[in-house]
Design a protein around this motif. Structure first.
Motif, PDB file in Angstrom:
ATOM      1  N   ILE A  17       0.834  -1.210   0.000  1.00  0.00           N
ATOM      2  CA  ILE A  17       0.000   0.000   0.000  1.00  0.00           C
ATOM      3  C   ILE A  17       0.867   1.259   0.000  1.00  0.00           C
ATOM      4  N   ASN A  18       1.955   1.221   0.772  1.00  0.00           N
ATOM      5  CA  ASN A  18       2.823   2.396   0.906  1.00  0.00           C
ATOM      6  C   ASN A  18       3.919   2.458  -0.159  1.00  0.00           C
ATOM      7  N   LYS A  19       3.835   1.558  -1.129  1.00  0.00           N
ATOM      8  CA  LYS A  19       4.786   1.515  -2.254  1.00  0.00           C
ATOM      9  C   LYS A  19       6.231   1.343  -1.782  1.00  0.00           C
ATOM     10  N   GLU A  20       6.409   0.574  -0.729  1.00  0.00           N
ATOM     11  CA  GLU A  20       7.732   0.234  -0.207  1.00  0.00           C
ATOM     12  C   GLU A  20       8.142  -1.097  -0.833  1.00  0.00           C
ATOM     13  N   TYR A  21       8.381  -1.041  -2.119  1.00  0.00           N
ATOM     14  CA  TYR A  21       8.535  -2.268  -2.893  1.00  0.00           C
ATOM     15  C   TYR A  21       9.832  -3.015  -2.595  1.00  0.00           C
ATOM     16  N   GLU A  22      10.889  -2.311  -2.267  1.00  0.00           N
ATOM     17  CA  GLU A  22      12.138  -3.008  -1.916  1.00  0.00           C
ATOM     18  C   GLU A  22      11.967  -3.774  -0.608  1.00  0.00           C
ATOM     19  N   GLN A  23      11.250  -3.184   0.357  1.00  0.00           N
ATOM     20  CA  GLN A  23      10.987  -3.876   1.622  1.00  0.00           C
ATOM     21  C   GLN A  23      10.091  -5.088   1.387  1.00  0.00           C
ATOM     22  N   PHE A  24       9.109  -4.933   0.490  1.00  0.00           N
ATOM     23  CA  PHE A  24       8.263  -6.069   0.136  1.00  0.00           C
ATOM     24  C   PHE A  24       9.108  -7.179  -0.481  1.00  0.00           C
ATOM     25  N   ALA A  25       9.966  -6.831  -1.437  1.00  0.00           N
ATOM     26  CA  ALA A  25      10.803  -7.834  -2.112  1.00  0.00           C
ATOM     27  C   ALA A  25      11.698  -8.557  -1.113  1.00  0.00           C
ATOM     28  N   ALA A  26      12.170  -7.847  -0.094  1.00  0.00           N
ATOM     29  CA  ALA A  26      13.035  -8.463   0.915  1.00  0.00           C
ATOM     30  C   ALA A  26      12.294  -9.517   1.732  1.00  0.00           C
ATOM     31  N   MET A  27      10.959  -9.418   1.787  1.00  0.00           N
ATOM     32  CA  MET A  27      10.154 -10.409   2.513  1.00  0.00           C
ATOM     33  C   MET A  27       9.915 -11.673   1.680  1.00  0.00           C
ATOM     34  N   CYS A  28      10.232 -11.602   0.396  1.00  0.00           N
ATOM     35  CA  CYS A  28       9.861 -12.667  -0.533  1.00  0.00           C
ATOM     36  C   CYS A  28      10.985 -13.664  -0.779  1.00  0.00           C
ATOM     37  N   ASN A  29      10.596 -14.906  -0.969  1.00  0.00           N
ATOM     38  CA  ASN A  29      11.501 -15.939  -1.443  1.00  0.00           C
ATOM     39  C   ASN A  29      11.796 -15.631  -2.911  1.00  0.00           C
ATOM     40  N   PRO A  30      13.018 -15.851  -3.385  1.00  0.00           N
ATOM     41  CA  PRO A  30      13.332 -15.575  -4.794  1.00  0.00           C
ATOM     42  C   PRO A  30      12.476 -16.379  -5.778  1.00  0.00           C
ATOM     43  N   ASP A  31      11.902 -17.486  -5.321  1.00  0.00           N
ATOM     44  CA  ASP A  31      11.059 -18.328  -6.175  1.00  0.00           C
ATOM     45  C   ASP A  31       9.573 -17.991  -6.048  1.00  0.00           C
ATOM     46  N   LEU A  32       9.264 -16.774  -5.599  1.00  0.00           N
ATOM     47  CA  LEU A  32       7.867 -16.367  -5.435  1.00  0.00           C
ATOM     48  C   LEU A  32       7.031 -16.725  -6.662  1.00  0.00           C
ATOM     49  N   ARG A  33       5.848 -17.248  -6.392  1.00  0.00           N
ATOM     50  CA  ARG A  33       4.843 -17.513  -7.439  1.00  0.00           C
ATOM     51  C   ARG A  33       3.563 -16.850  -6.957  1.00  0.00           C
ATOM     52  N   TYR A  34       3.065 -15.860  -7.714  1.00  0.00           N
ATOM     53  CA  TYR A  34       1.882 -15.098  -7.341  1.00  0.00           C
ATOM     54  C   TYR A  34       0.817 -15.353  -8.396  1.00  0.00           C
ATOM     55  N   VAL A  35      -0.205 -16.111  -8.007  1.00  0.00           N
ATOM     56  CA  VAL A  35      -1.300 -16.445  -8.923  1.00  0.00           C
ATOM     57  C   VAL A  35      -2.461 -15.509  -8.604  1.00  0.00           C
ATOM     58  N   HIS A  36      -2.726 -14.594  -9.501  1.00  0.00           N
ATOM     59  CA  HIS A  36      -3.783 -13.603  -9.324  1.00  0.00           C
ATOM     60  C   HIS A  36      -5.154 -14.242  -9.518  1.00  0.00           C
ATOM     61  N   SER A  37      -6.180 -13.581  -9.005  1.00  0.00           N
ATOM     62  CA  SER A  37      -7.550 -14.101  -9.147  1.00  0.00           C
ATOM     63  C   SER A  37      -7.993 -14.132 -10.603  1.00  0.00           C
ATOM     64  N   SER A  38      -7.311 -13.379 -11.459  1.00  0.00           N
ATOM     65  CA  SER A  38      -7.614 -13.400 -12.899  1.00  0.00           C
ATOM     66  C   SER A  38      -7.036 -14.641 -13.575  1.00  0.00           C
ATOM     67  N   GLY A  39      -6.148 -15.336 -12.872  1.00  0.00           N
ATOM     68  CA  GLY A  39      -5.464 -16.487 -13.447  1.00  0.00           C
ATOM     69  C   GLY A  39      -4.066 -16.140 -13.933  1.00  0.00           C
ATOM     70  N   ALA A  40      -3.750 -14.843 -14.003  1.00  0.00           N
ATOM     71  CA  ALA A  40      -2.400 -14.420 -14.396  1.00  0.00           C
ATOM     72  C   ALA A  40      -1.409 -14.860 -13.320  1.00  0.00           C
ATOM     73  N   ILE A  41      -0.192 -15.183 -13.745  1.00  0.00           N
ATOM     74  CA  ILE A  41       0.839 -15.656 -12.826  1.00  0.00           C
ATOM     75  C   ILE A  41       2.072 -14.770 -12.959  1.00  0.00           C
TER      76      ILE A  41
END
Length: 121
Positions: A17-41
């Motif tokens: 929400i606060n557009k702190e994208y580097e902090q968000f990325a630091a929370m993520c595993n490098p193999d992140l898989r994000y499946v959106h409700s639209s079906g996009a991955i």
């Protein structure tokens, strides 16, 4: 474990929400898989590109956690996800059944996967 997961999910949402994208990325595993409700991955790289370009602009996010399952090497989080997000400039309201997976490391957790499925009602 449930309290730790609630804190991590809230932190994840606040970073987006606060557009702190580097902090968000630091929370993520490098193999992140994000499946959106639209079906996009998205993987971590493609998701970060969309965040940084403004394609996704999160306005509100909440997760009503129904169950936390502590597994040997990961934690499954099951709940109802609610969000308002601008997708390519268009406001989208999301109401999804959600599964998040957090990968365990010796002293912390990393966000590994998300899959949202729209409510069927």
């Amino acid at each position: 474990m449930k309290d730790q997961i609630k804190k991590l999910e809230k932190q994840r949402f606040n970073h987006l929400i606060n557009k702190e994208y580097e902090q968000f990325a630091a929370m993520c595993n490098p193999d992140l898989r994000y499946v959106h409700s639209s079906g996009a991955i998205d993987n971590l790289s493609s998701y970060m590109e969309k965040l940084n370009s403004g394609y996704y602009d999160y306005q509100e996010m909440d997760l009503d956690i129904a169950k936390v399952i502590d597994m040997q090497d990961c934690v499954l989080v099951i709940g109802d996800f609610y969000a308002k997000v601008l997708v390519d400039g268009q406001l989208v309201t999301l109401q999804n059944r959600a599964l998040s997976i957090w990968k365990k490391y010796s002293d912390h957790l990393k966000f590994l996967m998300y899959q949202g499925t729209p409510f069927n009602d």
